[in-house]
Design an enzyme around this catalytic site. Structure first.
Site, mmCIF file in Angstrom:
data_model
loop_
_atom_site.group_PDB
_atom_site.id
_atom_site.type_symbol
_atom_site.label_atom_id
_atom_site.label_comp_id
_atom_site.label_asym_id
_atom_site.label_seq_id
_atom_site.Cartn_x
_atom_site.Cartn_y
_atom_site.Cartn_z
ATOM 1 N N ALA A 1 0.597 -1.191 0.176
ATOM 2 C CA ALA A 1 0.044 -0.086 -0.009
ATOM 3 C C ALA A 1 0.759 1.467 0.183
ATOM 4 O O ALA A 1 0.370 2.148 -0.411
ATOM 5 C CB ALA A 1 -0.842 -0.046 1.062
ATOM 6 N N CYS B 1 4.110 -0.992 -12.751
ATOM 7 C CA CYS B 1 4.555 0.256 -13.383
ATOM 8 C C CYS B 1 5.941 -0.252 -14.478
ATOM 9 O O CYS B 1 7.057 0.413 -14.413
ATOM 10 C CB CYS B 1 4.969 1.272 -12.817
#
Length: 389
Positions: free
Chosen positions: A205, A324
């Site tokens: 997170a 990513c």
């Protein structure tokens, strides 16, 4: 202009899926920022229209995104500027240097090396570990304080290779009215589409961009268990939770690969998994040192998180998997493992503005969404939506 290079073994592997001209354009784009700098509006505290009006009072060119209703963007001049060279030099680590290159101030934890006799007020040049000049500014503290302190601003950046206004200095930032976040990252939380009574788990997170967005989409209701493996990462997440006024996030220090073992009671309606990855799609970047062996090791690491995600999801629970990076090993092949070995089912994505995934045997690549820096003017990114069946 910088030219990003991948290791030869990584390039050879990518050429199995992309032609050389495609790869050249992609690498060229990674060296410069996107032309849009995105902010996610914290709609728990302000409307998009009101935030745009407030930011425009600073002279910023702010516009609403055409698709995502809680996203705005600022135009970025992605033509590099000349940066002066001073008597004094500070070396920043790669991560800090890439932020400073965009106009962020340099903080003490990001410093690797510095000249001994810097005094407050001196002009300094900031370079990365490879010697690339990224910014120039005025020292806020001297060498002795850099050596003795663990946090705080070291250099107020005045000229950087690229320039985005320092938004952290604005009242709107301090009041938690927005969160700077890439376009695909904002999209990721929308695709998970949590409801106000859901139990949600964000497995990796920190720093909290997606977790706080999920909370926003849930109306600050329900519960979000936000895990990360180090206290430092969780503290960073907590800072954003407090700044943005989030009440439904429970931050927990834990290695998420073992949630199903150490938290056997945990059963989630929805899980967000954005695991550690090679980050080959992050832009702008100064250089890249990861190799194919690094990528393959990370892909195996990511599969461990997927095993835990499957175990903690309720039957018919939903998982969004995002990275990513642009390697099929960490994206399509990890998803294939989730489908073939774990029992996940791929779902269609109700917002689709990128490209299809790479065709590989065993999964429907048209259910996968990719973003390429040279095609979509975003970071390189990958998203898959899956259901536990």
């Amino acid at each position: 202009m910088l030219r990003i290079k991948y290791s030869q073994d990584l390039l050879n592997d990518l050429m199995r899926y992309f032609n050389p001209a495609f790869i050249r354009r992609m690498l060229h784009s990674l060296a410069v920022p996107p032309s849009r700098y995105y902010l996610r509006v914290n709609t728990l505290r302000i409307s998009r229209e009101e935030l745009i009006a407030r930011l425009r009072r600073y002279g910023l060119k702010v516009f609403p995104d055409e698709v995502l209703k809680d996203a705005v963007y600022i135009r970025v001049n992605n033509v590099p500027q000349e940066v002066p060279v001073s008597k004094y030099t500070i070396v920043a680590d790669k991560h800090a240097a890439e932020s400073v290159m965009m106009g962020a101030n340099l903080y003490i934890p990001g410093i690797v090396k510095f000249d001994k006799d810097i005094s407050p007020g001196d002009y300094v040049t900031i370079i990365d570990p490879k010697g690339n000049v990224v910014a120039w500014g005025r020292a806020v503290v001297g060498s002795d304080e850099i050596r003795s302190k663990q946090k705080g601003i070291a250099v107020k950046v005045m000229i950087s290779r690229y320039r985005v206004v320092s938004l952290r200095d604005l009242d709107e930032y301090k009041k938690g009215l927005f969160y700077a976040q890439s376009y695909p990252a904002i999209l990721t939380s929308h695709l998970l589409d949590p409801s106000s009574d859901d139990i949600v788990v964000d497995m990796c997170a920190s720093p909290g961009g997606k977790a706080t967005h999920l909370a926003q989409l849930m109306g600050n209701k329900g519960i979000i268990y936000a895990f990360d493996k180090s206290q430092g990462k969780i503290e960073r997440l907590k800072e954003n939770v407090i700044r943005l006024g989030i009440k439904c996030i429970k931050p927990i220090v834990h290695d998420s690969r073992y949630l199903h073992i150490d938290y056997p009671w945990l059963k989630a309606d929805k899980v967000l998994l954005d695991p550690p990855c090679s980050a080959l799609g992050v832009r702008p970047k100064l250089y890249e040192e990861k190799t194919l062996s690094d990528v393959l090791a990370l892909a195996e690491y990511q599969k461990q998180f997927l095993k835990a995600a499957y175990a903690i999801l309720k039957r018919d629970g939903i998982l969004v998997y995002s990275t990513c990076t642009m390697t099929p090993h960490e994206n399509e092949y990890v998803v294939k493992y989730a489908v073939r070995n774990l029992g996940f089912k791929l779902l269609s994505q109700n917002i689709f503005v990128g490209s299809y995934g790479i065709p590989i045997n065993g999964i429907d690549h048209e259910l996968l969404q990719r973003f390429f820096p040279h095609l979509h003017d975003t970071p390189g990114y990958f998203i898959a939506l899956l259901r536990k069946s």
